[in-house]
Design a protein around this motif. Structure first.
Motif, PDB file in Angstrom:
ATOM      1  N   ILE A   1      44.585 -14.931  62.974  1.00 38.71           N
ATOM      2  CA  ILE A   1      45.169 -13.670  62.489  1.00 38.71           C
ATOM      3  C   ILE A   1      44.092 -12.602  62.313  1.00 38.71           C
ATOM      4  O   ILE A   1      44.375 -11.409  62.369  1.00 38.71           O
ATOM      5  CB  ILE A   1      45.988 -13.907  61.206  1.00 38.71           C
ATOM      6  CG1 ILE A   1      46.908 -12.726  60.950  1.00 38.71           C
ATOM      7  CG2 ILE A   1      45.100 -14.207  59.996  1.00 38.71           C
ATOM      8  CD1 ILE A   1      48.195 -13.062  60.279  1.00 38.71           C
ATOM      9  N   CYS A   2      42.851 -13.019  62.125  1.00 40.66           N
ATOM     10  CA  CYS A   2      41.736 -12.066  62.059  1.00 40.66           C
ATOM     11  C   CYS A   2      40.810 -12.249  63.265  1.00 40.66           C
ATOM     12  O   CYS A   2      39.616 -11.928  63.187  1.00 40.66           O
ATOM     13  CB  CYS A   2      40.960 -12.247  60.763  1.00 40.66           C
ATOM     14  SG  CYS A   2      41.961 -12.173  59.279  1.00 40.66           S
TER      15      CYS A   2
ATOM     16  N   ALA B   1      44.459 -12.268  56.037  1.00 42.27           N
ATOM     17  CA  ALA B   1      45.291 -11.133  55.642  1.00 42.27           C
ATOM     18  C   ALA B   1      46.400 -10.999  56.664  1.00 42.27           C
ATOM     19  O   ALA B   1      46.246 -11.418  57.809  1.00 42.27           O
ATOM     20  CB  ALA B   1      44.459  -9.855  55.629  1.00 42.27           C
TER      21      ALA B   1
ATOM     22  N   HIS C   1      39.299 -14.756  53.994  1.00 43.09           N
ATOM     23  CA  HIS C   1      39.633 -13.360  54.317  1.00 43.09           C
ATOM     24  C   HIS C   1      40.931 -13.233  55.088  1.00 43.09           C
ATOM     25  O   HIS C   1      41.160 -12.238  55.775  1.00 43.09           O
ATOM     26  CB  HIS C   1      38.478 -12.708  55.070  1.00 43.09           C
ATOM     27  CG  HIS C   1      37.198 -12.843  54.327  1.00 43.09           C
ATOM     28  ND1 HIS C   1      37.009 -12.242  53.103  1.00 43.09           N
ATOM     29  CD2 HIS C   1      36.081 -13.566  54.557  1.00 43.09           C
ATOM     30  CE1 HIS C   1      35.817 -12.588  52.636  1.00 43.09           C
ATOM     31  NE2 HIS C   1      35.243 -13.392  53.509  1.00 43.09           N
TER      32      HIS C   1
ATOM     33  N   LEU D   1      47.485  -7.808  51.687  1.00 45.73           N
ATOM     34  CA  LEU D   1      46.273  -6.997  51.835  1.00 45.73           C
ATOM     35  C   LEU D   1      44.991  -7.829  51.831  1.00 45.73           C
ATOM     36  O   LEU D   1      43.904  -7.281  51.769  1.00 45.73           O
ATOM     37  CB  LEU D   1      46.196  -5.936  50.742  1.00 45.73           C
ATOM     38  CG  LEU D   1      47.178  -4.766  50.866  1.00 45.73           C
ATOM     39  CD1 LEU D   1      47.039  -3.832  49.667  1.00 45.73           C
ATOM     40  CD2 LEU D   1      46.981  -3.985  52.157  1.00 45.73           C
ATOM     41  N   GLY D   2      45.149  -9.140  51.846  1.00 48.66           N
ATOM     42  CA  GLY D   2      43.965  -9.932  52.078  1.00 48.66           C
ATOM     43  C   GLY D   2      43.543 -10.837  50.949  1.00 48.66           C
ATOM     44  O   GLY D   2      43.633 -10.484  49.774  1.00 48.66           O
ATOM     45  N   ALA D   3      43.072 -12.018  51.364  1.00 47.60           N
ATOM     46  CA  ALA D   3      42.327 -12.864  50.451  1.00 47.60           C
ATOM     47  C   ALA D   3      41.009 -12.143  50.205  1.00 47.60           C
ATOM     48  O   ALA D   3      40.715 -11.139  50.855  1.00 47.60           O
ATOM     49  CB  ALA D   3      42.110 -14.227  51.084  1.00 47.60           C
TER      50      ALA D   3
ATOM     51  N   LEU E   1      48.646  -7.722  57.279  1.00 47.30           N
ATOM     52  CA  LEU E   1      49.094  -6.397  56.856  1.00 47.30           C
ATOM     53  C   LEU E   1      50.543  -6.133  57.251  1.00 47.30           C
ATOM     54  O   LEU E   1      51.224  -5.328  56.634  1.00 47.30           O
ATOM     55  CB  LEU E   1      48.177  -5.312  57.436  1.00 47.30           C
ATOM     56  CG  LEU E   1      46.704  -5.422  57.011  1.00 47.30           C
ATOM     57  CD1 LEU E   1      45.869  -4.350  57.676  1.00 47.30           C
ATOM     58  CD2 LEU E   1      46.548  -5.338  55.512  1.00 47.30           C
TER      59      LEU E   1
ATOM     60  N   ALA F   1      47.132   0.360  46.196  1.00 48.69           N
ATOM     61  CA  ALA F   1      48.402   0.319  46.933  1.00 48.69           C
ATOM     62  C   ALA F   1      49.527   0.860  46.048  1.00 48.69           C
ATOM     63  O   ALA F   1      50.393   1.619  46.510  1.00 48.69           O
ATOM     64  CB  ALA F   1      48.700  -1.114  47.383  1.00 48.69           C
TER      65      ALA F   1
ATOM     66  N   PHE G   1      53.347  -5.000  48.403  1.00 52.14           N
ATOM     67  CA  PHE G   1      51.981  -5.429  48.723  1.00 52.14           C
ATOM     68  C   PHE G   1      51.514  -6.531  47.775  1.00 52.14           C
ATOM     69  O   PHE G   1      51.915  -6.564  46.614  1.00 52.14           O
ATOM     70  CB  PHE G   1      51.016  -4.253  48.579  1.00 52.14           C
ATOM     71  CG  PHE G   1      51.215  -3.166  49.594  1.00 52.14           C
ATOM     72  CD1 PHE G   1      50.649  -3.274  50.857  1.00 52.14           C
ATOM     73  CD2 PHE G   1      51.959  -2.031  49.290  1.00 52.14           C
ATOM     74  CE1 PHE G   1      50.816  -2.267  51.799  1.00 52.14           C
ATOM     75  CE2 PHE G   1      52.136  -1.016  50.223  1.00 52.14           C
ATOM     76  CZ  PHE G   1      51.565  -1.140  51.476  1.00 52.14           C
TER      77      PHE G   1
ATOM     78  N   HIS H   1      42.441  -3.176  44.556  1.00 57.38           N
ATOM     79  CA  HIS H   1      43.144  -2.817  45.792  1.00 57.38           C
ATOM     80  C   HIS H   1      44.658  -2.776  45.553  1.00 57.38           C
ATOM     81  O   HIS H   1      45.360  -1.935  46.116  1.00 57.38           O
ATOM     82  CB  HIS H   1      42.820  -3.808  46.914  1.00 57.38           C
ATOM     83  CG  HIS H   1      41.353  -3.892  47.227  1.00 57.38           C
ATOM     84  ND1 HIS H   1      40.834  -4.812  48.087  1.00 57.38           N
ATOM     85  CD2 HIS H   1      40.300  -3.168  46.780  1.00 57.38           C
ATOM     86  CE1 HIS H   1      39.516  -4.656  48.164  1.00 57.38           C
ATOM     87  NE2 HIS H   1      39.175  -3.669  47.365  1.00 57.38           N
TER      88      HIS H   1
END
Lengths: 327, 332
Positions: B93-94, B104, B102, B111-113, B106, B127, B61, B123
């Motif tokens: 993607i989002c 990400a 943002h 797990l994301g900007a 997965l 993980a 991750f 985070h």
């Protein structure tokens, strides 16, 4: 018929945690003094002995760090953390991880993430704990999209709702009123769940609807019982979950009685009370026969002295007065 | 330089030029008004994400930052979908709900900007806790900047990872400015890595423009994490060649300073020089990679431009995962 077992609110929560931990190895408990100490209100008692240090984790006093850790653990798909924020008042040092992270990740990622975290926290006045350990801040969570907010009033509801909350794939803020921990009530020994989004009509009535949460449910019921002797029929509704909200049950009751009192132990503005009042005006205006009455705390910090604190918390007298004003 | 297999050298070069090409094209598209919002570009810092990610598996991750395109690309994120996301398109993607800050993926452990400085650090620790409790040998890596190392989340998360001995690596990209404030005015220490001592974990500072140096340091830290020996704090000293965000007037640093870094410390130029001198790759091989990357980025842009906008009703979707009774997404 066998007597139904009675246990306290704290014990009911403990049973829910124990059941979920026994069922799903992904469920872990984290927070300050949740291990050996068993939680400062005893809710996590015995879990360390049963499930060990790996799954019951005492944390440093670093609320943002450990709540954020819970959020990341949930986002990774590897755990379902139940994190304890010792007092809701401590929200200030950890709010970003709740309202900007946990609440928004799923939406920001286009629905691709699940954040199965439960943040248990303690609210409420009545213990002379003063302004930084007594607040009722549920409105701050309700305000932000992406959080489910649970606020139970009885041991039975507490157990069933905590089980549902842990099994839910969204972030759930589970609020426990500190003056309810010692309250006893009937609770089945076996596990059961109460769906989020279902209000409970705690007492049926036809003259006036009282919507109340947590400790205020008990006060509303006390008043309803007293007024019943005078032939005044009060319906008491406990929404149990503030998000999702069982709008239907509340509106149906308002349509039946035409009168609404909302009792909310919280600051008065931009609050759960004003929210329910707005709902009534917006969706049942033509059925209202009287102004909506709101019984809340004043817009002041919670005072320390028992003499002052008693005045601050919505009392049975104030609830009764509000009801009588619109009868 | 460390011994690196040829396959990996090719990957390193491809990743760095992919990030560079991506970011320079995004700058143009932003200037043309095709990409809305804020963009914070990773030009100049390519060696950090690349040198670290060279050791990660798909199942590992990462958490990223508002300057996150480089991390996303190096972790193997889907570039077509991320480009569409930058445009705000339905195929993003989002689904157009996150944008640059943002992004990400997965599916590849990204797990994301994060739009909040330091917000993603815990985070990665979470993980890593999941990895440990599930008995896996994966790791989590938190990327963040020098500014974030002053945040509570940096201190709280590293302390937690240290006491719980979690498989996580903290990578501070010290690009010498937190927006406008220079590093020497934010901290009295010479290196963010010195802060590791406060948590009883190893801390190491590395030249973030030298991908081989980053590769070596990251290798050791990631191996330590995989072997259950706990976290490491790495500081990679780096430099962003562009402003904090596109449109930044950059009044806080001189043109000469920026030019010096571009001329002397460009991680891609430095890599090419070393690799050609040592005869590890040929100029033809490098040129072929550049061509391939350009094509890939142009295809992604075309895909983004041709994609439809999200439908208005989608604004109400994706707030919650588990349906319930009652009203979840309130509207008056």
């Amino acid at each position: 018929m066998a007597m139904v077992r009675e246990i306290t609110f704290a014990e009911a929560l403990n049973e829910a945690l124990d059941y979920e931990m026994s069922k799903d190895p992904k469920v872990v408990v984290m927070g300050e003094d949740v291990g050996q100490y068993g939680g400062i209100f005893g809710v996590t008692k015995g879990l360390l002995e049963k499930y060990g240090e790996e799954r019951v984790r005492d944390t440093p006093i670093a609320e943002s760090g450990f709540i954020g850790t819970g959020v990341g653990a949930a986002a990774s798909g590897l755990l379902r953390p139940v994190v304890e924020l010792m007092f809701i008042d401590f929200l200030g040092v950890a709010y970003d991880q709740i309202y900007n992270q946990a609440a928004k990740i799923r939406y920001m990622f286009g629905g691709k993430a699940k954040i199965p975290i439960v943040i248990r926290t303690v609210s409420g006045a009545g213990a002379s704990a003063a302004a930084q350990h007594s607040q009722s801040l549920h409105a701050l969570f309700v305000h932000v999209p992406g959080l489910k907010v649970v606020y139970p009033s009885t041991p039975y509801d507490a157990k069933g709702l905590l089980i549902s909350s842990i099994e839910d794939d969204d972030p759930v803020i589970f609020i426990e009123h500190k003056m309810l921990y010692g309250v006893k009530g009937p609770v089945p020994g076996e596990p059961y769940s109460i769906p989020l989004g279902e209000a409970d009509v705690k007492k049926e009535g036809k003259d006036v609807t009282v919507v109340a949460t947590a400790l205020m449910v008990h006060r509303a019921l006390e008043v309803a019982k007293k007024l019943e002797e005078e032939g005044i029929s009060v319906e008491v509704i406990d929404p149990r979950t503030l998000v999702p909200l069982d709008e239907e049950t509340i509106l149906n009751s308002i349509k039946k009685t035409g009168k609404l009192v909302v009792v909310d132990e919280a600051y008065p503005r931009c609050s759960f009370a004003t929210d329910i009042a707005a709902l009534a005006v917006n969706k049942a205006f033509d059925r209202l026969k009287a102004p909506v009455k709101l019984v809340t705390a004043p817009a002041t910090p919670v005072p320390f002295s028992p003499a002052l604190e008693k005045e601050w918390i919505p009392s049975t007298e104030k609830i009764e007065k509000a009801i009588r004003e619109i009868l | 330089m460390p011994e690196i297999p040829k396959e990996k050298l090719l990957w390193i070069y491809e990743t760095m030029v992919k990030i560079r090409e991506h970011e320079e094209r995004v700058a143009e598209l932003f200037a043309q008004g095709k990409i809305p919002g804020f963009v914070h570009l990773y030009v100049g810092e390519e060696a950090v994400a690349t040198g670290v990610m060279a050791h990660l598996r798909k199942e590992d991750f990462i958490t990223s930052t508002h300057r996150g395109h480089g991390h996303f690309i190096a972790k193997g994120g889907n570039i077509k979908a991320s480009m569409a996301e930058l445009f705000g398109k339905a195929t993003g993607i989002c689904k157009g709900k996150g944008g640059s800050m943002h992004i990400a993926d997965l599916d590849v452990g990204e797990l994301g900007a994060n739009g909040i400085v330091g917000g993603g650090i815990p985070h990665a620790v979470g993980a890593a806790l999941g990895i440990k409790l599930n008995g896996l040998d994966n790791v989590a890596v938190a990327f963040f900047g020098d500014g974030a190392s002053n945040q509570q989340n940096f201190h709280e998360a590293i302390n937690l990872a240290a006491i719980w001995k979690l498989p996580v690596v903290f990578v501070c990209e010290n690009n010498l400015y937190q927006i406008s404030l220079s590093y020497s005015k934010q901290q009295t220490i010479k290196s963010v890595a010195e802060r590791a001592a406060a948590y009883g974990i190893p801390g190491v500072s590395v030249d973030g423009q030298d991908v081989f140096a980053v590769y070596e340091v990251a290798k050791e830290a990631i191996e330590r994490a995989r072997n259950g020996e706990g976290p490491t704090l790495i500081e990679a000293k780096t430099y962003r060649f562009r402003g904090h965000f596109e449109g930044d007037p950059q009044v806080y640093r001189s043109k000469e300073e920026v030019e010096w870094w571009k001329e002397n410390k460009d991680p891609i130029v430095l890599f090419e020089k070393t690799i050609l001198e040592k005869g590890l790759l040929t100029k033809e091989e490098l040129d072929a990679i550049r061509e391939k990357v350009k094509k890939e980025i142009e295809e992604a842009i075309k895909f983004a431009e041709e994609s439809p906008w999200p439908k208005p009703e989608e604004v109400l979707e994706d707030v919650f995962s588990t349906p319930t009774k009652g009203v979840l997404v309130w509207q008056w």
